[in-house]
Design a protein around this motif. Structure first.
Motif, mmCIF file in Angstrom:
data_model
loop_
_atom_site.group_PDB
_atom_site.id
_atom_site.type_symbol
_atom_site.label_atom_id
_atom_site.label_comp_id
_atom_site.label_asym_id
_atom_site.label_seq_id
_atom_site.Cartn_x
_atom_site.Cartn_y
_atom_site.Cartn_z
ATOM 1 N N LEU A 22 0.825 -1.208 0.000
ATOM 2 C CA LEU A 22 0.000 0.000 0.000
ATOM 3 C C LEU A 22 0.861 1.260 0.000
ATOM 4 O O LEU A 22 0.505 2.256 -0.638
ATOM 5 N N GLU A 23 2.004 1.229 0.691
ATOM 6 C CA GLU A 23 2.922 2.373 0.659
ATOM 7 C C GLU A 23 3.424 2.616 -0.761
ATOM 8 O O GLU A 23 3.511 3.762 -1.205
ATOM 9 N N ALA A 24 3.740 1.552 -1.486
ATOM 10 C CA ALA A 24 4.203 1.679 -2.872
ATOM 11 C C ALA A 24 3.095 2.233 -3.765
ATOM 12 O O ALA A 24 3.345 3.111 -4.607
ATOM 13 N N ILE A 25 1.880 1.760 -3.574
ATOM 14 C CA ILE A 25 0.745 2.270 -4.353
ATOM 15 C C ILE A 25 0.518 3.744 -4.030
ATOM 16 O O ILE A 25 0.270 4.558 -4.925
ATOM 17 N N ALA A 26 0.628 4.121 -2.750
ATOM 18 C CA ALA A 26 0.453 5.525 -2.348
ATOM 19 C C ALA A 26 1.549 6.403 -2.954
ATOM 20 O O ALA A 26 1.277 7.529 -3.396
ATOM 21 N N ALA A 27 2.781 5.909 -2.998
ATOM 22 C CA ALA A 27 3.880 6.677 -3.597
ATOM 23 C C ALA A 27 3.622 6.915 -5.084
ATOM 24 O O ALA A 27 3.841 8.021 -5.597
ATOM 25 N N ILE A 46 3.422 10.467 4.863
ATOM 26 C CA ILE A 46 2.337 9.535 4.554
ATOM 27 C C ILE A 46 2.661 8.223 5.264
ATOM 28 O O ILE A 46 3.732 7.659 5.074
ATOM 29 N N GLN A 47 1.727 7.795 6.083
ATOM 30 C CA GLN A 47 1.935 6.604 6.901
ATOM 31 C C GLN A 47 0.781 5.642 6.668
ATOM 32 O O GLN A 47 -0.383 6.035 6.717
ATOM 33 N N VAL A 48 1.117 4.383 6.434
ATOM 34 C CA VAL A 48 0.105 3.353 6.240
ATOM 35 C C VAL A 48 0.081 2.474 7.489
ATOM 36 O O VAL A 48 1.103 1.929 7.900
ATOM 37 N N LEU A 69 -11.050 5.386 6.229
ATOM 38 C CA LEU A 69 -10.054 4.944 5.246
ATOM 39 C C LEU A 69 -8.748 5.720 5.372
ATOM 40 O O LEU A 69 -7.680 5.208 5.045
ATOM 41 N N GLY A 70 -8.852 6.984 5.794
ATOM 42 C CA GLY A 70 -7.662 7.821 5.903
ATOM 43 C C GLY A 70 -7.911 8.976 6.845
ATOM 44 O O GLY A 70 -9.059 9.257 7.209
ATOM 45 N N LEU A 71 -6.828 9.649 7.231
ATOM 46 C CA LEU A 71 -6.931 10.757 8.180
ATOM 47 C C LEU A 71 -5.768 11.706 7.993
ATOM 48 O O LEU A 71 -4.616 11.265 7.863
ATOM 49 N N TYR A 72 -6.068 13.009 7.955
ATOM 50 C CA TYR A 72 -5.024 14.033 7.995
ATOM 51 C C TYR A 72 -4.887 14.474 9.433
ATOM 52 O O TYR A 72 -5.876 14.805 10.091
ATOM 53 N N GLN A 73 -3.662 14.462 9.937
ATOM 54 C CA GLN A 73 -3.406 14.886 11.302
ATOM 55 C C GLN A 73 -2.331 15.965 11.258
ATOM 56 O O GLN A 73 -1.202 15.714 10.840
ATOM 57 N N ASP A 90 3.158 16.932 10.244
ATOM 58 C CA ASP A 90 1.842 16.698 9.659
ATOM 59 C C ASP A 90 1.875 15.318 9.007
ATOM 60 O O ASP A 90 2.866 14.942 8.370
ATOM 61 N N ARG A 91 0.786 14.594 9.184
ATOM 62 C CA ARG A 91 0.731 13.227 8.668
ATOM 63 C C ARG A 91 -0.577 12.967 7.946
ATOM 64 O O ARG A 91 -1.618 13.478 8.330
ATOM 65 N N ILE A 92 -0.478 12.128 6.949
ATOM 66 C CA ILE A 92 -1.653 11.548 6.315
ATOM 67 C C ILE A 92 -1.570 10.054 6.583
ATOM 68 O O ILE A 92 -0.581 9.406 6.237
#
Length: 149
Positions: A22-27, A46-48, A69-73, A90-92
């Motif tokens: 999932l990290e590779a797909i997000a990248a 970006i953290q999975v 499914l996701g969160l911006y912090q 800041d993280r997604i």
């Protein structure tokens, strides 16, 4: 929102995609986002994770951890002043198990889902509300339909 097409064929998984998958797909998805947005998220991590933390689950009053499914912090760009000093990165967060659950229940391509969630959370980084993002996506979808007609 433009339609995401995976430059490589969609991977065929013999088991559930891992956190690293999932990290590779997000990248890959992040690389397709227009430069004017991408340059403003360079310091956003970006953290999975498999699921939201217990604290997030309680704070957001989720019925189940599969609801997110996701969160911006972090502090959105609209809330930052000239003298803003970051106390944390800041993280997604992208949540693997809820994303995979949604993927299994839909006809959508996994990279498309990941890209959609990532863009949604980047919207929060810019200070956009869910309603703002839904309106933008609806306009983009309508423009895409008109262009295809």
């Amino acid at each position: 929102m433009p339609v995401f097409t995976n430059p490589r064929s969609t991977p065929c998984f013999v088991k559930a995609p891992s956190l690293e998958d999932l990290e590779a797909i997000a990248a890959e998805a992040l690389a397709t986002i227009p430069e004017e947005f991408r340059r403003h998220v360079g310091n956003v991590r970006i953290q999975v994770d498999d699921f939201p933390s217990d604290e997030v689950e309680k704070a957001m009053e989720l019925e189940t951890p599969f609801d997110l499914l996701g969160l911006y912090q972090g502090v959105s760009m609209m809330e930052r002043g000239a003298g803003h000093i970051a106390n944390d990165i800041d993280r997604i967060f992208l949540y693997r198990r809820p994303i995979l659950d949604y993927w299994c229940e839909s006809d959508e391509d996994l990279p498309h889902i990941v890209r959609h969630v990532l863009i949604h959370e980047i919207g929060h980084h810019f200070g956009l509300s869910d309603d703002d993002m839904e309106a933008i996506e609806a306009r983009a979808e309508e423009e895409s339909r008109r262009a295809g007609a």
